[in-house]
Design an enzyme around this catalytic site. Structure first.
Site, mmCIF file in Angstrom:
data_model
loop_
_atom_site.group_PDB
_atom_site.id
_atom_site.type_symbol
_atom_site.label_atom_id
_atom_site.label_comp_id
_atom_site.label_asym_id
_atom_site.label_seq_id
_atom_site.Cartn_x
_atom_site.Cartn_y
_atom_site.Cartn_z
ATOM 1 N N TRP A 54 -29.058 -13.544 44.697
ATOM 2 C CA TRP A 54 -28.423 -12.619 43.362
ATOM 3 C C TRP A 54 -27.165 -12.236 42.898
ATOM 4 C CZ3 TRP A 54 -31.037 -11.744 38.701
ATOM 5 C CH2 TRP A 54 -30.556 -11.243 37.687
ATOM 6 N N ASP A 89 -22.732 -8.448 37.515
ATOM 7 C CA ASP A 89 -21.891 -7.129 37.311
ATOM 8 C C ASP A 89 -20.483 -8.121 38.079
ATOM 9 O OD1 ASP A 89 -23.949 -6.403 35.816
ATOM 10 O OD2 ASP A 89 -22.729 -4.206 36.708
ATOM 11 N N TRP A 135 -32.724 -8.938 41.585
ATOM 12 C CA TRP A 135 -31.720 -7.900 41.518
ATOM 13 C C TRP A 135 -32.513 -6.966 42.425
ATOM 14 C CZ3 TRP A 135 -32.374 -2.506 41.181
ATOM 15 C CH2 TRP A 135 -31.275 -2.172 40.554
ATOM 16 N N ASP A 165 -20.261 2.941 37.155
ATOM 17 C CA ASP A 165 -19.820 2.069 37.104
ATOM 18 C C ASP A 165 -17.686 2.288 36.429
ATOM 19 O OD1 ASP A 165 -21.379 0.884 37.078
ATOM 20 O OD2 ASP A 165 -21.877 0.325 34.743
ATOM 21 N N GLU A 180 -22.809 1.118 29.983
ATOM 22 C CA GLU A 180 -22.576 0.879 31.006
ATOM 23 C C GLU A 180 -20.917 -0.026 31.473
ATOM 24 O OE1 GLU A 180 -27.040 -0.989 33.180
ATOM 25 O OE2 GLU A 180 -25.552 -2.117 31.830
HETATM 26 C C1 FRU Z 1 -25.612 -3.595 34.730
HETATM 27 C C2 FRU Z 1 -25.318 -2.404 35.542
HETATM 28 C C3 FRU Z 1 -24.535 -1.757 36.090
HETATM 29 C C4 FRU Z 1 -25.046 -1.211 37.629
HETATM 30 C C5 FRU Z 1 -25.291 -2.965 38.009
HETATM 31 C C6 FRU Z 1 -26.681 -2.612 38.960
HETATM 32 O O1 FRU Z 1 -25.163 -4.795 35.325
HETATM 33 O O2 FRU Z 1 -26.680 -2.010 35.797
HETATM 34 O O3 FRU Z 1 -24.621 -0.304 35.387
HETATM 35 O O4 FRU Z 1 -23.680 -0.332 38.038
HETATM 36 O O5 FRU Z 1 -25.684 -3.144 36.845
HETATM 37 O O6 FRU Z 1 -26.358 -4.063 39.991
#
Ligand code: FRU
Length: 549
Positions: free
Chosen positions: A128, A131, A155, A257, A301
């Site tokens: 998978w 980001d 995920w 992030d 995010e």
């Molecule tokens: C955005 C997010 C980020 C986080 C990541 C986890 O898609 O939720 O905020 O760091 O994905 O995979």
């Protein structure tokens, strides 16, 4: 022998005894590059550990197939050659015996030729992705790190995958850069190059590449760093992590992030960090100690913040701030505080999420280039989702004020060969012309339509509307859009069709969107201009190469 103790022993043996006997860990001496593991999506996710000399080398969750696997994933074992590893698994042990080592990954021979493999968008070999992370240009390479589960097409086990490219188009996937550790899993973040050794990790003339990432665990999200002295191939995590633990301050687990960059006028580092209800600014001289400076509410995010010239004039600039949805504010920034002046605006919608821009671009090429995560399912594949095309972001003056535009970078042009060009066609003639391209798997079509009525017109592909311009509702594919020249009755669309996705850039990138490719079942129309266009003013069709050949 009916004492309660004996009864308990009997019970324990009946419940767990068979499992204990059966749960023999598997021992393998590593002599090949990869371990291949069978996956079944119907199996429950359970913990697996690799032990080397009784020490845990890695731990992750996996749906190890007990019966026929849906697909296979792999572990790169380069770092463990010659070592004997013991594999422990909490789930059904039947799959353990199917794990095997080889110098090829299972399915290598059809890699990148799978039925639903995007042909000119980046996707990962197995597992998978979400980001983009740590996007940086350094020593002739563009680095794309990304949120990655190497062990399943869904995920979980968040790690930083890694790919490099010399042109942002052709990518080579490298081993996982950051894997979960005792603090937690590796969430999104960014990288910088520490040219002046502010953090003290440099070696000789080699500046460290430093990654900032969020560690996620059931309790909180904390900000950490790691450094690499070999162009992102191997990483050392900072011994005194975490750098920032702000859960208590925000009374929230949502602190994540980190986006770090060097602020030249102030000679300090800036971190933009999403905290609960918006983006915070932190500053630092050494990247180890960070000071909270300010906060802008209204973002969620994946922050980005960068300066852009206005209409290409580098003496006049503004700053752009956005979050994961890519809706943005324009404002000014003094190194400590971002002051919003307009917004929020949007320039892109659709499958895009959590887009990031490359930092450390060469001085001779100061473009601001973005890659977004394409939330595009890849049905039936051993991998899932993809990255969208790299696009260049610019700030333009419009009748309504400053706005961002986004168009695919010029490097994408090498992918396309023009096979049709025509001008001033009726819709019927245009439909005749595009017929022969209906069977293409991947292509690009650029067209300018002039509408005859202030109603709807557009272009469809097997019934799916690639372009649906509704002038009465002022909508393009359902989203409000009015062209700069609002009385023109015209629209230009540059449409990129790949196996599973569609990206569309309207009027020179004033607005763009991406879709999952979904032909209407049973539809045989192929490419078709529909609605009330009085004229197809321009029509260009291009074939598209694969980036994997
Ligand atoms: C955005 C997010 C980020 C986080 C990541 C986890 O898609 O939720 O905020 O760091 O994905 O995979």
């Amino acid at each position: 022998m009916k004492s309660p103790v004996k009864l308990i022993i009997l019970l324990v043996l009946t419940c767990f005894g068979s499992r204990l006997l059966y749960a023999q860990p598997l021992s393998i001496t590593i002599t090949k590059r990869y371990l291949n593991l069978p996956i079944s999506q119907t199996q429950k996710r359970e913990a697996m550990q690799f032990m080397v000399n009784d020490k845990q080398e890695r731990s992750f969750k996996i749906r190890l197939a007990a019966g026929e696997p849906d697909y296979w994933v792999f572990c790169d074992m380069s770092a463990l050659q010659g070592k004997t590893i013991t594999i422990r698994y909490d789930g059904d042990q039947a799959g353990l015996t199917k794990i095997y080592q080889a110098d090829k990954i299972a399915g290598q021979d059809s890699l990148y030729r799978e039925k639903n493999r995007p042909q000119y968008h980046f996707s990962t070999r197995r597992g998978w992705i979400n980001d983009p992370n740590g996007m940086i240009y350094y020593a002739g390479e563009y680095h794309l790190f990304y949120q990655h589960n190497p062990y399943e097409r869904e995920w979980e086990n968040m790690s930083w995958g890694h790919a490099v490219s010399r042109d942002m188009i052709h990518w080579e996937e490298l081993p996982t850069a950051l894997s979960p550790d005792s603090l937690g899993t590796m969430f999104s973040g960014s990288t910088v190059i520490d040219y002046t050794n502010t953090a003290g990790f440099n070696q000789g003339n080699t500046p460290a590449m430093i990654a900032f990432y969020t560690v996620d665990n059931p309790e909180k999200q904390i900000q950490c760093m790691a450094y690499s002295l070999d162009k992102g191939r191997t990483w050392t995590k900072y011994a005194k992590n975490p750098l920032i633990d702000s859960k208590a301050k925000w009374n929230s687990k949502d602190t994540r992030d980190p986006r770090v960059f060097w602020y030249t006028p102030g000679k300090h580092w800036v971190m933009v960090l999403n905290e609960r209800d918006g983006h915070s600014i932190y500053t630092s001289k050494n990247m180890k100690e960070w000071k909270f400076e300010s906060h802008v509410t209204g973002f969620w995010e994946c922050p980005d913040l960068f300066e852009l010239p206005i209409d290409g004039d580098t003496k006049k600039t503004k700053w752009v701030m956005y979050g994961a949805s890519a809706t943005y504010m324009i404002g000014s920034f003094d190194g400590k505080t971002f002051t919003p002046e307009s917004g929020k605006h949007y320039y892109v919608t659709g499958t895009i999420y959590a887009a990031q821009t490359f930092t450390n671009m060469p001085q001779t090429d100061p473009r601001r280039i973005q890659i977004g995560w394409g939330r595009v399912p890849q049905p039936g594949m051993p991998f899932n989702h993809m990255m969208l095309l790299p696009t260049e972001l610019k700030l333009h003056t419009t009748k309504n004020g400053l706005r961002l535009t986004s168009v695919p970078v010029k490097e994408t042009e090498q992918l396309f060969e023009k096979v049709q060009q025509a001008a001033s066609l009726s819709a019927a003639d245009a439909n005749e012309k595009v017929k022969s391209f209906n069977q293409l798997d991947q292509f690009r079509v650029r067209t300018t339509l002039k509408l005859s009525h202030a109603t709807s017109a557009g272009l469809s592909l097997f019934g799916q509307r690639l372009l649906d311009y509704d002038m009465n509702g002022n909508r393009v594919n359902g989203v409000f859009y009015s062209p700069e020249n609002m009385t023109s009755m015209e629209i230009t669309a540059d449409i990129y069709v790949d196996r599973t996705s569609i990206e569309v850039f309207i009027d020179g990138g004033a607005y763009s969107y991406s879709l999952e490719r979904k032909p209407v079942a049973g539809n045989t129309e192929g490419l078709r201009f529909w609605g009330t266009p009085s004229e197809v003013k321009n029509l260009e069709v291009y074939t598209a190469k694969s980036i994997w050949k």
